[in-house]
Design a protein around this motif. Sequence first.
Motif, PDB file in Angstrom:
ATOM      1  N   HIS A  34     -24.180  -9.578 -65.631  1.00 21.46           N
ATOM      2  CA  HIS A  34     -24.752  -9.317 -64.311  1.00 21.46           C
ATOM      3  C   HIS A  34     -24.666  -7.840 -63.972  1.00 21.46           C
ATOM      4  N   ALA A  90     -17.237 -18.780 -65.085  1.00 23.44           N
ATOM      5  CA  ALA A  90     -18.186 -18.066 -65.952  1.00 23.44           C
ATOM      6  C   ALA A  90     -18.564 -18.915 -67.157  1.00 23.44           C
ATOM      7  N   GLU A 144     -19.638 -23.045 -65.056  1.00 16.30           N
ATOM      8  CA  GLU A 144     -20.527 -23.164 -63.893  1.00 16.30           C
ATOM      9  C   GLU A 144     -21.215 -21.824 -63.688  1.00 16.30           C
ATOM     10  N   PRO A 145     -22.156 -21.467 -64.553  1.00 17.93           N
ATOM     11  CA  PRO A 145     -22.727 -20.112 -64.502  1.00 17.93           C
ATOM     12  C   PRO A 145     -23.445 -19.779 -63.203  1.00 17.93           C
ATOM     13  N   PHE A 146     -24.020 -20.807 -62.542  1.00 17.48           N
ATOM     14  CA  PHE A 146     -24.723 -20.516 -61.289  1.00 17.48           C
ATOM     15  C   PHE A 146     -23.743 -20.165 -60.191  1.00 17.48           C
ATOM     16  N   SER A 147     -22.648 -20.917 -60.103  1.00 15.10           N
ATOM     17  CA  SER A 147     -21.622 -20.582 -59.115  1.00 15.10           C
ATOM     18  C   SER A 147     -21.036 -19.214 -59.398  1.00 15.10           C
ATOM     19  N   LYS A 205     -22.527 -16.698 -60.841  1.00 11.06           N
ATOM     20  CA  LYS A 205     -23.466 -15.650 -60.408  1.00 11.06           C
ATOM     21  C   LYS A 205     -23.422 -15.499 -58.894  1.00 11.06           C
ATOM     22  N   ALA A 206     -23.270 -16.622 -58.190  1.00  7.24           N
ATOM     23  CA  ALA A 206     -23.196 -16.540 -56.730  1.00  7.24           C
ATOM     24  C   ALA A 206     -21.987 -15.718 -56.298  1.00  7.24           C
ATOM     25  N   ASP A 262     -22.650 -12.108 -56.978  1.00  8.88           N
ATOM     26  CA  ASP A 262     -23.595 -11.550 -55.998  1.00  8.88           C
ATOM     27  C   ASP A 262     -22.922 -11.296 -54.664  1.00  8.88           C
ATOM     28  N   VAL A 263     -22.045 -12.218 -54.244  1.00  5.00           N
ATOM     29  CA  VAL A 263     -21.336 -12.025 -52.973  1.00  5.00           C
ATOM     30  C   VAL A 263     -20.473 -10.772 -53.041  1.00  5.00           C
ATOM     31  N   MET A 279     -22.593  -7.758 -52.876  1.00  5.99           N
ATOM     32  CA  MET A 279     -23.175  -7.562 -51.551  1.00  5.99           C
ATOM     33  C   MET A 279     -22.148  -6.966 -50.599  1.00  5.99           C
ATOM     34  N   THR A 280     -20.915  -7.499 -50.613  1.00  2.00           N
ATOM     35  CA  THR A 280     -19.890  -6.956 -49.712  1.00  2.00           C
ATOM     36  C   THR A 280     -19.561  -5.521 -50.083  1.00  2.00           C
TER      37      THR A 280
END
Lengths: 118, 137
Positions: A67, A94, A97-100, A102-103, A106-107, A110-111
């Motif tokens: 990422h 990692a 649960e690759p989608f979690s 990535k979330a 991303d969080v 973003m912070t």
Amino acid sequence: MSRFATAKHKRVIKQSKGFRGRANRCYRVAIRRLEKSWQYAYRDRKVKKREFRKLWIQRLNAGVRQHDVSYSNFINMQSKSGVLLDRKILSGLAMYEPFSFKAVVDVVKMTAAAGTGK
Amino acid sequence: MATRGIPQLQKLYIRYCEHGGSSAAVRDYLSRPPRTSHLIEFATSNPHVQIVVKPRNGHHPYIQGEYVTGQSKQVCVKNVNEKRIREVMTMLRNTSGRKIVRLGGLAVRGDALSIQGVWTPMLDIKEEKFEMKIVEG
């Protein structure tokens, strides 16, 4: 051979299953190897914690580089964000649960961006 | 936190330095006027807590909570901001005095390794967008 010596020897040799050579059969050799194995066990109970953390960090590094961020930067950003997840859980995410994962990444990004933008 | 109707936090000590830079936030927190003071609001809404504020010069500041169980929790508040001090006060009030222990046994083991699908090198989710918002809380 006295009965008591045989019983004691048997008890010791039972613990040296899987040892190399005569250590899994003969008392004298076994007891020496066993004492060494107990020393290793004592040392490695502490080392195990280090080894697992190393593994989690390697996995996190790999996962996070997909990422476009490095482990060091990610950890720096994460400590400032509100994400309290530790390396063990993050590396598990990692892998499984690759989608979690990535979330979460991303969080954290973003912070970090919001923090520096302020 | 109340167990069977009895609030668990009994005493709260706030120790800070009158001069040190690490206690700056604590000093600001303590010297707010009564109308806007979080400390006064906390004290009036939690009459079961005895709050002791004592300077301790030459040391870093900390907040210590003592509970009905006899245990105490110390939280270092050096070099934090005021929001963190309010969070710490609320946390000490909301927790019980008990030790944090792992409940039950080991993790639950199931047949399914993963719900979202185990990672593969062919997985490409760079285009995935999640709805995210920063909320002050």
